[in-house]
Design a protein around this motif. Structure first.
Motif, PDB file in Angstrom:
ATOM      1  N   MET A   7       0.827  -1.208   0.000  1.00  0.00           N
ATOM      2  CA  MET A   7       0.000   0.000   0.000  1.00  0.00           C
ATOM      3  C   MET A   7       0.856   1.250   0.000  1.00  0.00           C
ATOM      4  SD  MET A   7      -3.367  -0.782   2.322  1.00  0.00           S
ATOM      5  CE  MET A   7      -2.525  -1.224   3.845  1.00  0.00           C
ATOM      6  N   CYS A   8       2.027   1.188   0.623  1.00  0.00           N
ATOM      7  CA  CYS A   8       2.921   2.336   0.630  1.00  0.00           C
ATOM      8  C   CYS A   8       3.816   2.354  -0.601  1.00  0.00           C
ATOM      9  CB  CYS A   8       3.770   2.329   1.902  1.00  0.00           C
ATOM     10  SG  CYS A   8       4.587   3.906   2.220  1.00  0.00           S
ATOM     11  N   VAL A   9       4.179   1.186  -1.100  1.00  0.00           N
ATOM     12  CA  VAL A   9       4.986   1.116  -2.318  1.00  0.00           C
ATOM     13  C   VAL A   9       4.257   1.815  -3.463  1.00  0.00           C
ATOM     14  CG1 VAL A   9       5.926  -0.449  -4.067  1.00  0.00           C
ATOM     15  CG2 VAL A   9       6.243  -0.947  -1.639  1.00  0.00           C
ATOM     16  N   GLN A  10       2.935   1.741  -3.465  1.00  0.00           N
ATOM     17  CA  GLN A  10       2.141   2.441  -4.472  1.00  0.00           C
ATOM     18  C   GLN A  10       2.450   3.931  -4.459  1.00  0.00           C
ATOM     19  OE1 GLN A  10       0.131   1.554  -6.825  1.00  0.00           O
ATOM     20  NE2 GLN A  10      -1.073   3.366  -7.315  1.00  0.00           N
ATOM     21  N   MET A  11       2.622   4.499  -3.278  1.00  0.00           N
ATOM     22  CA  MET A  11       2.946   5.916  -3.175  1.00  0.00           C
ATOM     23  C   MET A  11       4.322   6.198  -3.761  1.00  0.00           C
ATOM     24  SD  MET A  11       1.704   6.675   0.742  1.00  0.00           S
ATOM     25  CE  MET A  11       2.100   8.419   0.688  1.00  0.00           C
ATOM     26  N   LEU A  12       5.248   5.251  -3.582  1.00  0.00           N
ATOM     27  CA  LEU A  12       6.622   5.463  -4.012  1.00  0.00           C
ATOM     28  C   LEU A  12       6.799   5.320  -5.521  1.00  0.00           C
ATOM     29  CD1 LEU A  12       8.390   3.409  -1.189  1.00  0.00           C
ATOM     30  CD2 LEU A  12       8.262   5.891  -1.356  1.00  0.00           C
ATOM     31  N   ILE A  13       6.132   4.331  -6.107  1.00  0.00           N
ATOM     32  CA  ILE A  13       6.393   4.047  -7.523  1.00  0.00           C
ATOM     33  C   ILE A  13       5.387   4.668  -8.472  1.00  0.00           C
ATOM     34  CG2 ILE A  13       7.473   1.865  -6.877  1.00  0.00           C
ATOM     35  CD1 ILE A  13       5.028   0.419  -7.990  1.00  0.00           C
ATOM     36  N   ALA A  14       4.295   5.192  -7.951  1.00  0.00           N
ATOM     37  CA  ALA A  14       3.248   5.728  -8.835  1.00  0.00           C
ATOM     38  C   ALA A  14       3.075   7.236  -8.666  1.00  0.00           C
ATOM     39  CB  ALA A  14       1.925   5.013  -8.589  1.00  0.00           C
ATOM     40  N   ARG A  15       4.152   7.933  -8.363  1.00  0.00           N
ATOM     41  CA  ARG A  15       4.037   9.371  -8.145  1.00  0.00           C
ATOM     42  C   ARG A  15       3.534  10.100  -9.384  1.00  0.00           C
ATOM     43  NH1 ARG A  15       9.069  12.119  -5.725  1.00  0.00           N
ATOM     44  NH2 ARG A  15       7.502  13.678  -5.241  1.00  0.00           N
ATOM     45  N   ASP A  16       3.994   9.669 -10.562  1.00  0.00           N
ATOM     46  CA  ASP A  16       3.552  10.321 -11.798  1.00  0.00           C
ATOM     47  C   ASP A  16       2.063  10.112 -12.023  1.00  0.00           C
ATOM     48  OD1 ASP A  16       6.133  11.114 -12.191  1.00  0.00           O
ATOM     49  OD2 ASP A  16       6.602   9.567 -13.673  1.00  0.00           O
ATOM     50  N   VAL A  17       1.579   8.921 -11.683  1.00  0.00           N
ATOM     51  CA  VAL A  17       0.149   8.625 -11.842  1.00  0.00           C
ATOM     52  C   VAL A  17      -0.676   9.494 -10.905  1.00  0.00           C
ATOM     53  CG1 VAL A  17      -1.625   6.846 -11.598  1.00  0.00           C
ATOM     54  CG2 VAL A  17       0.600   6.268 -12.592  1.00  0.00           C
ATOM     55  N   VAL A  18      -0.240   9.562  -9.642  1.00  0.00           N
ATOM     56  CA  VAL A  18      -0.959  10.373  -8.658  1.00  0.00           C
ATOM     57  C   VAL A  18      -0.930  11.850  -9.054  1.00  0.00           C
ATOM     58  CG1 VAL A  18      -1.038  11.107  -6.244  1.00  0.00           C
ATOM     59  CG2 VAL A  18      -0.495   8.729  -6.812  1.00  0.00           C
ATOM     60  N   ALA A  19       0.214  12.313  -9.530  1.00  0.00           N
ATOM     61  CA  ALA A  19       0.347  13.716  -9.932  1.00  0.00           C
ATOM     62  C   ALA A  19      -0.604  14.057 -11.071  1.00  0.00           C
ATOM     63  CB  ALA A  19       1.781  14.006 -10.345  1.00  0.00           C
ATOM     64  N   ARG A  20      -0.888  13.074 -11.916  1.00  0.00           N
ATOM     65  CA  ARG A  20      -1.804  13.315 -13.040  1.00  0.00           C
ATOM     66  C   ARG A  20      -3.263  13.262 -12.602  1.00  0.00           C
ATOM     67  NH1 ARG A  20      -5.059  14.576 -15.786  1.00  0.00           N
ATOM     68  NH2 ARG A  20      -5.459  14.209 -18.021  1.00  0.00           N
ATOM     69  N   ILE A  21      -3.596  12.365 -11.680  1.00  0.00           N
ATOM     70  CA  ILE A  21      -5.003  12.146 -11.319  1.00  0.00           C
ATOM     71  C   ILE A  21      -5.426  12.987 -10.121  1.00  0.00           C
ATOM     72  CG2 ILE A  21      -6.707  10.417 -10.629  1.00  0.00           C
ATOM     73  CD1 ILE A  21      -4.953   8.315 -12.020  1.00  0.00           C
ATOM     74  N   THR A  22      -4.660  12.919  -9.037  1.00  0.00           N
ATOM     75  CA  THR A  22      -5.010  13.639  -7.806  1.00  0.00           C
ATOM     76  C   THR A  22      -3.756  14.297  -7.229  1.00  0.00           C
ATOM     77  OG1 THR A  22      -4.719  11.554  -6.577  1.00  0.00           O
ATOM     78  CG2 THR A  22      -6.988  12.191  -7.168  1.00  0.00           C
ATOM     79  N   PRO A  23      -3.216  15.312  -7.874  1.00  0.00           N
ATOM     80  CA  PRO A  23      -1.943  15.900  -7.444  1.00  0.00           C
ATOM     81  C   PRO A  23      -1.948  16.425  -6.021  1.00  0.00           C
ATOM     82  CG  PRO A  23      -3.074  17.325  -9.015  1.00  0.00           C
ATOM     83  CD  PRO A  23      -3.777  16.012  -9.045  1.00  0.00           C
ATOM     84  N   GLN A  24      -3.117  16.838  -5.545  1.00  0.00           N
ATOM     85  CA  GLN A  24      -3.186  17.406  -4.196  1.00  0.00           C
ATOM     86  C   GLN A  24      -2.884  16.384  -3.110  1.00  0.00           C
ATOM     87  OE1 GLN A  24      -5.761  16.664  -6.104  1.00  0.00           O
ATOM     88  NE2 GLN A  24      -7.215  15.483  -4.859  1.00  0.00           N
ATOM     89  N   MET A  25      -2.915  15.089  -3.459  1.00  0.00           N
ATOM     90  CA  MET A  25      -2.723  14.058  -2.443  1.00  0.00           C
ATOM     91  C   MET A  25      -1.261  13.821  -2.085  1.00  0.00           C
ATOM     92  SD  MET A  25      -5.623  11.234  -3.473  1.00  0.00           S
ATOM     93  CE  MET A  25      -5.251  10.207  -2.052  1.00  0.00           C
ATOM     94  N   PRO A  84       4.390  17.812   2.131  1.00  0.00           N
ATOM     95  CA  PRO A  84       4.674  16.820   3.180  1.00  0.00           C
ATOM     96  C   PRO A  84       3.446  16.501   4.030  1.00  0.00           C
ATOM     97  CG  PRO A  84       6.462  18.403   3.045  1.00  0.00           C
ATOM     98  CD  PRO A  84       5.370  18.924   2.144  1.00  0.00           C
ATOM     99  N   ASP A  85       2.616  17.515   4.305  1.00  0.00           N
ATOM    100  CA  ASP A  85       1.406  17.270   5.102  1.00  0.00           C
ATOM    101  C   ASP A  85       0.449  16.329   4.376  1.00  0.00           C
ATOM    102  OD1 ASP A  85       2.283  18.830   7.167  1.00  0.00           O
ATOM    103  OD2 ASP A  85       1.091  20.596   6.625  1.00  0.00           O
ATOM    104  N   ALA A  86       0.327  16.494   3.057  1.00  0.00           N
ATOM    105  CA  ALA A  86      -0.557  15.624   2.285  1.00  0.00           C
ATOM    106  C   ALA A  86      -0.033  14.187   2.289  1.00  0.00           C
ATOM    107  CB  ALA A  86      -0.677  16.142   0.851  1.00  0.00           C
ATOM    108  N   ILE A  87       1.274  14.033   2.158  1.00  0.00           N
ATOM    109  CA  ILE A  87       1.879  12.695   2.184  1.00  0.00           C
ATOM    110  C   ILE A  87       1.664  12.043   3.546  1.00  0.00           C
ATOM    111  CG2 ILE A  87       4.066  11.437   2.072  1.00  0.00           C
ATOM    112  CD1 ILE A  87       4.984  13.643   0.058  1.00  0.00           C
TER     113      ILE A  87
END
Length: 234
Positions: free
Chosen positions: A182-200, A204-207
């Motif tokens: 569940m945390c590896v998703q945060m590490l390897i999919a940053r580009d995906v998150v930045a495209r879909i929900t960048p605010q997440m 540092p507070d969002a992370i």
């Protein structure tokens, strides 16, 4: 994979006087070389990156690499030494025997998200890891043996304690992999998150908020596994 931020957090207590002294030109030169090397090794790979190119990007003389790191291989290893927090320090954050399950999971995710808290260094750190995984030089296997394996084993023991098991089985290992994933998703999919929900993940507070939610998700998984084990004994 665990990494340590290289930026200074002004919210932390004052550090010792020696730590506040201005860094020497040599220290600054060494740091510039490390940052340039992490970026270039991550973008181009070890074999395609020359020491001359790194020195030029760092605004340093190529001889400085020999002086501080010995050679290109020494510089590459030094990059990973900067990134990786000592394994014992990571394990101490979540494997204390007096921790509740929630405290253990909070500590586990705190050390997992450390690379994302590295400010502008985060991309360079993570890309270097990805590059090493895709084009292994041998360091990735060292990381598995000296970092990932003992941290996984420590998490498994934490889970066994809270599940009331004397020894782990495949189900406990599977649960540990799921918690990490569940945390590896945060590490390897940053580009995906930045495209879909960048605010997440844009601060540092969002992370940290995302990681806090992972604690709840992971706690639910562990409790579900515990209920299943108890029903099996009934």
């Amino acid at each position: 994979m665990n990494a340590k931020p290289t930026h200074h957090d002004s919210s932390q207590p004052a550090v010792a006087e020696d730590a506040r002294k201005p860094r020497s030109d040599g220290e600054l030169s060494r740091e510039r070389l490390l940052h340039a090397a992490m970026r270039l090794f991550g973008e181009q790979g070890y074999s395609k990156t020359s020491t001359r190119e790194i020195a030029q990007a760092a605004g340093a003389n190529v001889a400085a690499i020999s002086y501080y790191f010995g050679d290109k291989a020494g510089l590459y290893q030094a990059c990973f030494a900067v990134i990786c927090t000592p394994t014992a320090d990571n394990i101490d954050q979540f494997a204390q025997p007096h921790f509740t399950l929630r405290e253990a999971l909070q500590g586990y995710y705190t050390q997992m998200i450390a690379p994302l808290m590295a400010g502008g260094d985060a991309d360079a750190m993570l890309r270097l890891f990805y590059r090493e995984m895709l084009e292994p030089t041998g360091i990735w296997q060292q990381v598995i043996e000296t970092n990932i394996l003992p941290e996984h084993a420590a998490l498994v023991q934490v889970l066994c304690r809270h599940l009331g098991l004397a020894a782990p089985d495949d189900g406990v290992h599977r649960l540990a992999y799921a918690i990490a994933a569940m945390c590896v998703q945060m590490l390897i999919a940053r580009d995906v998150v930045a495209r879909i929900t960048p605010q997440m993940m844009d601060t540092p507070d969002a992370i940290a908020a995302w990681a806090a939610h992972l604690v709840g998700y992971a706690e639910t998984l562990v409790l579900a596994e515990k209920n299943k084990l108890q029903q099996g004994k009934a």
